[in-house]
Design a protein around this motif. Sequence first.
Motif: not given
Length: 227
Positions: A1-9, A29-32, A213-227
């Motif tokens: 899994m690749r590390t994703l950076g969140l720029l939030g607040g 996606r990965l379970g457990g 848009s938040t959930l669409a963005h999250v999905e893109a982030g997950v694809e990056f981490m696990l893709g």
Amino acid sequence: MRTLGLLGGMSAESTTTYYQALNQQVRARLGGLHSAQLVLWSVDFAPIAQMQAAGDWDGAGAALGEAAARLEGAGAAAILLCTNTMHKVAAAIEARVQVPLIHIGDATAFAVRARGCSRPLLLATRFTMEQDFYKDRLRGHGVEALVPGQADRDRLHAIIYDELCQGVVDAGSKRQALTMIAKATGADSVIFGCTEVGLLLSQDDIELPVVDSTLAHVEAGVEFMLG
């Protein structure tokens, strides 16, 4: 899994949604006991909001660019900027890092098109609804966003900053937002184009297809981490 950076607040309320949704999707996606591998830099939103109001986008871009560089230094292989409005300064952020910035406008446009839609009503801050940086990004994917009238834009902006960003979810404001949607003509879908709007409204409230848009963005982030 690749590390994703969140720029939030921006705000802390919606950044909480990002953190929870990323972990939920990775576990699905990965379970457990799997969870998202993340680093988070959460800014103090008040100075950023003051820069927005003053039109100091260069200052805001410099501040967020510095934060993004810190995320990269902490091991982020890509960055999610956890806000729609501040993608106005996406280029300034990208100039400070070598890793990719996963753009929320791209993720949102892909989700709109995946639903077979192309003319969404955009519900967002006044900056996002009235300026071109976000609508042009959508337009590049064949999505032509519509926006509410001036009075409704002003009211929605106030709901976001005065209520949702401060953790206040008001039933009267929800009714007003739903009236804005009901008045829209020509829209084939609705974009929750501010990361806080999903705190107020959901697909269950609206007949038209909704893209959060938040959930669409999250999905893109997950694809990056696990893709």
